[in-house]
Design a protein around this motif. Structure first.
Motif, PDB file in Angstrom:
ATOM      1  N   VAL A   1       0.804  -1.192   0.079  1.00 51.77           N
ATOM      2  CA  VAL A   1      -0.050   0.142  -0.206  1.00 51.77           C
ATOM      3  C   VAL A   1       0.707   1.616   0.168  1.00 51.77           C
ATOM      4  O   VAL A   1       1.777   1.432   0.481  1.00 51.77           O
ATOM      5  CB  VAL A   1      -0.891  -0.125   1.239  1.00 51.77           C
ATOM      6  CG1 VAL A   1      -0.091   0.262   2.414  1.00 51.77           C
ATOM      7  CG2 VAL A   1      -1.910   0.720   1.129  1.00 51.77           C
ATOM      8  N   ASP A   2       0.116   2.597  -0.666  1.00 58.73           N
ATOM      9  CA  ASP A   2       1.239   3.399  -0.508  1.00 58.73           C
ATOM     10  C   ASP A   2       1.071   4.152   0.456  1.00 58.73           C
ATOM     11  O   ASP A   2      -0.178   3.868   1.596  1.00 58.73           O
ATOM     12  CB  ASP A   2       1.397   4.399  -1.668  1.00 58.73           C
ATOM     13  CG  ASP A   2      -0.443   4.779  -1.718  1.00 58.73           C
ATOM     14  OD1 ASP A   2      -0.982   4.722  -0.929  1.00 58.73           O
ATOM     15  OD2 ASP A   2      -1.044   5.100  -3.668  1.00 58.73           O
ATOM     16  N   PRO A   3       1.936   5.493   0.747  1.00 55.75           N
ATOM     17  CA  PRO A   3       1.441   5.977   1.929  1.00 55.75           C
ATOM     18  C   PRO A   3       0.474   6.551   2.261  1.00 55.75           C
ATOM     19  O   PRO A   3      -0.529   6.677   3.198  1.00 55.75           O
ATOM     20  CB  PRO A   3       2.275   7.293   1.946  1.00 55.75           C
ATOM     21  CG  PRO A   3       3.657   6.261   0.992  1.00 55.75           C
ATOM     22  CD  PRO A   3       2.607   5.830   0.116  1.00 55.75           C
ATOM     23  N   ALA A   4      -0.561   7.482   1.164  1.00 54.99           N
ATOM     24  CA  ALA A   4      -1.643   7.866   1.366  1.00 54.99           C
ATOM     25  C   ALA A   4      -2.832   6.598   1.520  1.00 54.99           C
ATOM     26  O   ALA A   4      -3.440   7.497   2.130  1.00 54.99           O
ATOM     27  CB  ALA A   4      -1.651   8.596   0.240  1.00 54.99           C
TER      28      ALA A   4
ATOM     29  N   ARG B   1      -6.913   4.118   4.976  1.00 52.49           N
ATOM     30  CA  ARG B   1      -6.843   2.864   6.351  1.00 52.49           C
ATOM     31  C   ARG B   1      -7.048   3.390   7.593  1.00 52.49           C
ATOM     32  O   ARG B   1      -7.779   2.888   8.682  1.00 52.49           O
ATOM     33  CB  ARG B   1      -5.981   1.545   5.575  1.00 52.49           C
ATOM     34  CG  ARG B   1      -6.547   1.184   4.391  1.00 52.49           C
ATOM     35  CD  ARG B   1      -5.444   0.533   3.757  1.00 52.49           C
ATOM     36  NE  ARG B   1      -5.830  -0.164   2.203  1.00 52.49           N
ATOM     37  CZ  ARG B   1      -5.436  -0.746   1.646  1.00 52.49           C
ATOM     38  NH1 ARG B   1      -3.954  -2.161   2.088  1.00 52.49           N
ATOM     39  NH2 ARG B   1      -5.292  -1.272   0.561  1.00 52.49           N
ATOM     40  N   LEU B   2      -5.746   3.674   8.261  1.00 50.36           N
ATOM     41  CA  LEU B   2      -5.503   4.165   9.781  1.00 50.36           C
ATOM     42  C   LEU B   2      -6.440   4.950  10.138  1.00 50.36           C
ATOM     43  O   LEU B   2      -6.949   4.997  10.998  1.00 50.36           O
ATOM     44  CB  LEU B   2      -4.278   5.102   9.698  1.00 50.36           C
ATOM     45  CG  LEU B   2      -2.919   3.563   9.479  1.00 50.36           C
ATOM     46  CD1 LEU B   2      -2.304   4.558   9.585  1.00 50.36           C
ATOM     47  CD2 LEU B   2      -2.692   3.024  10.403  1.00 50.36           C
ATOM     48  N   SER B   3      -7.387   6.119   9.226  1.00 50.48           N
ATOM     49  CA  SER B   3      -7.879   6.810   9.833  1.00 50.48           C
ATOM     50  C   SER B   3      -9.470   6.329   9.719  1.00 50.48           C
ATOM     51  O   SER B   3      -9.890   6.909   9.818  1.00 50.48           O
ATOM     52  CB  SER B   3      -8.049   8.681   8.678  1.00 50.48           C
ATOM     53  OG  SER B   3      -8.129   8.174   7.763  1.00 50.48           O
TER      54      SER B   3
ATOM     55  N   ASP C   1       3.674   9.682  13.426  1.00 52.86           N
ATOM     56  CA  ASP C   1       2.272  10.630  14.751  1.00 52.86           C
ATOM     57  C   ASP C   1       0.826   9.665  14.063  1.00 52.86           C
ATOM     58  O   ASP C   1       0.836  10.120  13.236  1.00 52.86           O
ATOM     59  CB  ASP C   1       2.749  12.335  14.013  1.00 52.86           C
ATOM     60  CG  ASP C   1       1.759  12.752  15.300  1.00 52.86           C
ATOM     61  OD1 ASP C   1       1.697  11.850  16.074  1.00 52.86           O
ATOM     62  OD2 ASP C   1       1.924  13.526  15.205  1.00 52.86           O
ATOM     63  N   ASP C   2       0.778   8.996  13.770  1.00 52.27           N
ATOM     64  CA  ASP C   2      -0.737   8.521  14.250  1.00 52.27           C
ATOM     65  C   ASP C   2      -1.396   7.162  15.281  1.00 52.27           C
ATOM     66  O   ASP C   2      -0.141   6.925  15.488  1.00 52.27           O
ATOM     67  CB  ASP C   2      -0.542   7.446  12.971  1.00 52.27           C
ATOM     68  CG  ASP C   2      -2.346   7.346  12.128  1.00 52.27           C
ATOM     69  OD1 ASP C   2      -2.733   6.210  13.290  1.00 52.27           O
ATOM     70  OD2 ASP C   2      -2.259   7.717  11.738  1.00 52.27           O
ATOM     71  N   PRO C   3      -2.128   7.610  15.821  1.00 52.71           N
ATOM     72  CA  PRO C   3      -2.356   6.401  17.341  1.00 52.71           C
ATOM     73  C   PRO C   3      -3.030   5.607  16.594  1.00 52.71           C
ATOM     74  O   PRO C   3      -2.810   4.890  17.285  1.00 52.71           O
ATOM     75  CB  PRO C   3      -4.021   6.844  17.697  1.00 52.71           C
ATOM     76  CG  PRO C   3      -4.470   8.055  16.497  1.00 52.71           C
ATOM     77  CD  PRO C   3      -2.731   8.461  15.598  1.00 52.71           C
ATOM     78  N   ARG C   4      -2.754   4.753  15.881  1.00 55.75           N
ATOM     79  CA  ARG C   4      -3.157   3.104  14.970  1.00 55.75           C
ATOM     80  C   ARG C   4      -1.546   2.680  15.042  1.00 55.75           C
ATOM     81  O   ARG C   4      -1.682   1.977  14.345  1.00 55.75           O
ATOM     82  CB  ARG C   4      -4.139   3.440  13.974  1.00 55.75           C
ATOM     83  CG  ARG C   4      -5.686   4.056  15.041  1.00 55.75           C
ATOM     84  CD  ARG C   4      -6.547   3.333  13.374  1.00 55.75           C
ATOM     85  NE  ARG C   4      -6.538   2.295  13.704  1.00 55.75           N
ATOM     86  CZ  ARG C   4      -6.761   0.992  14.854  1.00 55.75           C
ATOM     87  NH1 ARG C   4      -8.079   1.542  16.224  1.00 55.75           N
ATOM     88  NH2 ARG C   4      -7.381  -0.255  13.958  1.00 55.75           N
ATOM     89  N   THR C   5      -0.493   3.263  15.807  1.00 50.88           N
ATOM     90  CA  THR C   5       0.547   3.126  15.058  1.00 50.88           C
ATOM     91  C   THR C   5       0.756   1.613  16.400  1.00 50.88           C
ATOM     92  O   THR C   5       0.979   2.528  17.563  1.00 50.88           O
ATOM     93  CB  THR C   5       1.662   3.795  15.134  1.00 50.88           C
ATOM     94  OG1 THR C   5       1.229   4.677  14.184  1.00 50.88           O
ATOM     95  CG2 THR C   5       3.212   2.883  14.877  1.00 50.88           C
ATOM     96  N   LEU C   6       1.827   0.679  16.092  1.00 55.81           N
ATOM     97  CA  LEU C   6       2.035  -0.097  16.698  1.00 55.81           C
ATOM     98  C   LEU C   6       3.558  -0.637  16.559  1.00 55.81           C
ATOM     99  O   LEU C   6       4.244  -0.617  16.431  1.00 55.81           O
ATOM    100  CB  LEU C   6       1.754  -1.577  17.194  1.00 55.81           C
ATOM    101  CG  LEU C   6      -0.341  -1.383  16.731  1.00 55.81           C
ATOM    102  CD1 LEU C   6      -0.427  -3.389  16.180  1.00 55.81           C
ATOM    103  CD2 LEU C   6      -0.492  -1.463  18.712  1.00 55.81           C
TER     104      LEU C   6
END
Length: 105
Positions: A4-7, A12-14, A35-40
């Motif tokens: 998947v590309d960054p955008a 998907r994260l949003s 910087d995304d709250p859905r990062t593990l």
């Protein structure tokens, strides 16, 4: 292996349909982090021991600095029964090139 590309990853994260799994080592993450709250955070060096901690009911977007380590991690997870695994094409380098949010120390 699916990528998947960054955008697409940010989309998907949003939508809360995926988790971004950063497989870089702690020293790398300290310098610059997604910087995304859905990062593990799951360093590649700990993946074999800790992969069962990752959710199986959501898509996992694997990321590293440029895409190589995360590609290996994605293959490892697929072999261990994680059905929804994709690689972030270009890793953090591509994320930065797209101007997406990061935290710097």
């Amino acid at each position: 292996m699916s990528q998947v590309d960054p955008a697409g990853a940010l989309n998907r994260l949003s939508q809360a349909t995926a988790w971004l799994v950063d497989v870089r080592e702690p020293a790398e993450v300290q310098r610059v982090a997604f910087d995304d709250p859905r990062t593990l955070l799951m360093p590649l060096s700990e993946l074999e021991r800790r992969h069962t901690d990752l959710p199986r009911d959501a898509e996992l977007i694997l990321a590293c600095a440029s895409g190589g380590r995360s590609q290996m991690a994605a293959q490892f997870l697929r072999q261990r029964g994680h059905p929804q695994v994709v690689n972030l094409a270009g890793g953090l380098s591509a994320w930065l090139a797209h101007g997406l949010p990061v935290r710097r120390s």
